[in-house]
Design an enzyme around this catalytic site. Structure first.
Site, short mmCIF file in Angstrom:
data_model
loop_
_atom_site.label_atom_id
_atom_site.label_comp_id
_atom_site.label_asym_id
_atom_site.label_seq_id
_atom_site.Cartn_x
_atom_site.Cartn_y
_atom_site.Cartn_z
N ARG A 51 -8.09 10.13 -2.82
CA ARG A 51 -8.08 10.43 -4.25
C ARG A 51 -8.93 9.50 -5.09
O ARG A 51 -9.75 9.93 -5.89
CB ARG A 51 -6.65 10.30 -4.84
CG ARG A 51 -5.91 11.56 -5.01
CD ARG A 51 -4.44 11.25 -4.84
NE ARG A 51 -4.27 10.63 -3.57
CZ ARG A 51 -4.15 11.31 -2.44
NH1 ARG A 51 -4.16 12.61 -2.44
NH2 ARG A 51 -4.03 10.70 -1.29
N THR A 52 -8.71 8.21 -4.92
CA THR A 52 -9.37 7.27 -5.83
C THR A 52 -10.88 7.34 -5.65
O THR A 52 -11.63 7.45 -6.62
CB THR A 52 -8.85 5.85 -5.58
OG1 THR A 52 -7.43 5.88 -5.66
CG2 THR A 52 -9.37 4.88 -6.61
N LYS A 80 -21.85 -7.83 9.34
CA LYS A 80 -22.76 -8.84 9.93
C LYS A 80 -22.42 -10.23 9.42
O LYS A 80 -23.11 -11.19 9.73
CB LYS A 80 -24.21 -8.53 9.54
CG LYS A 80 -24.71 -7.18 9.99
CD LYS A 80 -26.15 -7.00 9.50
CE LYS A 80 -26.63 -5.59 9.71
NZ LYS A 80 -27.85 -5.32 8.94
N ARG A 101 -12.45 -1.15 -3.71
CA ARG A 101 -11.12 -1.25 -3.07
C ARG A 101 -11.26 -2.18 -1.88
O ARG A 101 -12.24 -2.11 -1.12
CB ARG A 101 -10.65 0.12 -2.61
CG ARG A 101 -9.40 0.01 -1.75
CD ARG A 101 -8.76 1.33 -1.48
NE ARG A 101 -8.16 1.88 -2.70
CZ ARG A 101 -7.39 2.96 -2.71
NH1 ARG A 101 -7.14 3.60 -1.59
NH2 ARG A 101 -6.88 3.40 -3.84
N HIS A 129 -3.62 -1.91 -9.08
CA HIS A 129 -4.43 -0.68 -9.01
C HIS A 129 -4.46 -0.08 -10.41
O HIS A 129 -3.86 0.96 -10.68
CB HIS A 129 -3.76 0.27 -8.01
CG HIS A 129 -4.58 1.46 -7.61
ND1 HIS A 129 -5.78 1.81 -8.20
CD2 HIS A 129 -4.37 2.41 -6.65
CE1 HIS A 129 -6.25 2.90 -7.64
NE2 HIS A 129 -5.42 3.28 -6.69
C1 NCD Z 1 -2.28 4.52 -3.76
C2 NCD Z 1 -2.98 3.27 -3.28
O1 NCD Z 1 -4.04 3.34 -2.66
O2 NCD Z 1 -2.45 2.22 -3.58
N1 NCD Z 1 -3.06 5.66 -3.60
C3 NCD Z 1 -3.89 6.02 -4.61
O3 NCD Z 1 -4.79 5.31 -4.97
N2 NCD Z 1 -3.61 7.16 -5.27
C4 NCD Z 1 -0.92 4.68 -3.24
C5 NCD Z 1 -0.70 4.55 -1.76
O4 NCD Z 1 -1.64 4.39 -0.98
O5 NCD Z 1 0.46 4.61 -1.38
#
Ligand code: NCD
Length: 350
Positions: A51-52, A80, A101, A129
């Site tokens: 999703r993100t 590397k 991320r 997040h």
């Molecule tokens: C979440 C995350 O990555 O923290 N997912 C997301 O970004 N929608 C929640 C999860 O992974 O449980």
């Protein structure tokens, strides 16, 4: 507003502006189709995402901008041995915003020290997040007009769930919100957040029983148990499946409850809930793309800056093995009020 490391980086006025922009984009998407033409967003995903990553990429493309990046760090120079510092100096030279991320807490903060363009934290280990929170607040506000006076239940893995941590910090801003933090004791929310809630005089209850809390909630935010953060797989096995929301249990809930989930779900919401009009998690995910469009629109227009980059006092200070300072050992010492500025871990040994 520049780097978005935690939700605190978005002021209440900025949130109101972003939300207004989100609604306008939803109403008139064609008007924004070229708004980021000529701009580039870098999506650096050192950890899996659906999703993100996709919603940020779709957001930038719908604004007419370009996207570079990776979703598998093994194909990059990090494999590397390149430092994050060098990656950030280079990538920020190529792009107008960086969405990142990373499995380590504090990684986005560390990246922001070296980036000449805004860094957006798309999840740093079990820490924060903030753009999921943007998504969550936008979805609730679209559906209910706001959060004032609401009873919000957050259920599942409150220890490692970074979406939970960002959501809690954001809820401090809304008047008369009551929080029901529902988790097994082993997965209760971290101490720095408990201190935060006490300092902000938030009304919160830490409980273990979902059914007992269900009837009083206006919003139920379910989360999965974060398997990848457990040191001991047996501990995960003991705790998985601890909460499962089913259509039957929902008979205990209010008729206008909002059921949210950052997704992905594992088994904590039975698919028999999906058809219930109170289930809003897919609506929530879609709203997230528009909220991210609004954020990108604001951030990619900012002028480039040259950060200091040459820090003298380097070396590890934090004692949290999940902190980015364990992986990138050239990072400067940074502490604030006895806490690690990267991951928020207490440095006082309590
Ligand atoms: C979440 C995350 O990555 O923290 N997912 C997301 O970004 N929608 C929640 C999860 O992974 O449980």
């Amino acid at each position: 507003m520049r780097h978005i490391i935690s939700f605190e980086d978005i002021s209440p006025d900025e949130w109101a502006r972003l939300y207004g922009l989100t609604l306008d984009i939803i109403a008139r998407p064609g008007d924004y189709a070229r708004s980021c033409a000529g701009r580039v967003m870098a999506a650096l995903f050192y950890e899996p995402s659906t999703r993100t990553n996709f919603s940020f990429q779709a957001a930038m493309q719908r604004l007419g901008g370009g996207v570079i990046g990776f979703s598998d760090p093994s194909v990059t120079s990090a494999s590397k041995g390149e430092t994050m510092r060098d990656t950030m100096i280079m990538v920020s030279g190529y792009s107008d915003s960086i969405v990142m991320r990373h499995p380590c807490a504090g990684a986005a903060k560390a990246a922001s020290l070296y980036s000449s363009c805004p860094v957006i934290n798309a999840g740093d280990g079990g820490h924060f997040h903030p753009t999921q929170t943007l998504t969550d607040l936008a979805a609730i506000t679209r559906l209910r007009g706001g959060l004032r006076g609401m009873s919000v239940g957050i259920c599942g893995d409150l220890k490692y769930g970074r979406t939970v941590h960002s959501l809690i910090t954001a809820l401090a801003r809304f008047e008369d919100v009551t929080l029901h933090l529902i988790s097994p004791r082993q997965l209760a929310c971290p101490k720095y957040l408990r201190v935060f809630m006490q300092q902000r005089k938030m009304r919160f209850y830490e409980v273990t029983n979902l059914e007992a809390a269900l009837g009083s909630l206006d919003v139920l935010y379910m989360t999965r148990i974060q398997r990848e953060r457990f040191d001991d797989p047996k501990e995960y096995d003991r705790l998985k499946g601890v909460y499962v929301l089913t259509a039957r249990k929902l008979s205990l809930a209010k008729g206008d409850l909002l059921i949210l989930h950052p997704l992905p779900r594992v088994d904590e919401i039975n698919p028999d809930v999906d058809g219930d009009p109170r289930a809003k998690y897919f609506f929530q995910a879609e709203t997230g793309m528009y909220a991210r469009m609004a954020l990108l629109l604001e951030l990619t227009a900012l002028p480039k800056l040259t950060p200091e980059r040459d820090y003298t006092e380097t070396g590890r200070l934090c004692r949290n093995p999940g902190c980015i300072t364990f992986r990138e050992d050239y990072l400067p010492f940074l502490e604030e009020n006895g806490r690690c500025v990267y991951c928020d871990y207490s440095l006082k040994g309590d």
